[in-house]
Design a protein around this motif. Structure first.
Motif, PDB file in Angstrom:
ATOM      1  N   ALA A 114       0.855  -1.192   0.000  1.00 35.00           N
ATOM      2  CA  ALA A 114       0.000   0.000   0.000  1.00 35.00           C
ATOM      3  C   ALA A 114       0.892   1.244   0.000  1.00 35.00           C
ATOM      4  N   PRO A 115       0.367   2.383  -0.451  1.00 36.17           N
ATOM      5  CA  PRO A 115       1.209   3.586  -0.559  1.00 36.17           C
ATOM      6  C   PRO A 115       1.904   3.997   0.750  1.00 36.17           C
ATOM      7  N   LEU A 116       1.210   3.924   1.875  1.00 36.32           N
ATOM      8  CA  LEU A 116       1.835   4.321   3.140  1.00 36.32           C
ATOM      9  C   LEU A 116       2.943   3.344   3.534  1.00 36.32           C
ATOM     10  N   ALA A 117       2.700   2.065   3.330  1.00 38.33           N
ATOM     11  CA  ALA A 117       3.727   1.064   3.638  1.00 38.33           C
ATOM     12  C   ALA A 117       4.913   1.209   2.682  1.00 38.33           C
TER      13      ALA A 117
END
Length: 92
Positions: free
Chosen positions: A70-73
């Protein structure tokens, strides 16, 4: 559209990175890594040039391995990969 955003982000990060090398309170290395990532995404020639450096090759290897995240990860992974690129290289 994506290319324009990456060029603007890369140019801004490069400018902030150079300023960060001069100003002691600003993290220059972080912005230079962001600029390198933006420009390497746009241009295969820049990516090939950066892959010649073992530290940047390791950094991009880590980012490519986390492309499913995911983008945050993925942002978290990029942060730790950038910190890891500061460590000395081990002989393999």
């Amino acid at each position: 559209m994506k290319t324009i955003i990456l060029v603007l982000a890369g140019t801004t990060s490069l400018t902030l990175g150079v300023l960060g090398l001069i100003l002691p309170f600003m993290p220059g290395f972080l912005f230079l890594v962001i600029a390198a990532t933006c420009f390497a995404t746009i241009s295969p020639g820049v990516r090939n040039h950066l892959d010649r450096n073992p530290r940047m090759r390791r950094f991009f290897y880590r980012l490519d391995a986390g492309s499913h995240l995911a983008p945050l990860a993925r942002l978290r992974l990029a942060f730790w990969a950038a910190l890891e690129s500061l460590l000395p290289l081990r002989n393999r």
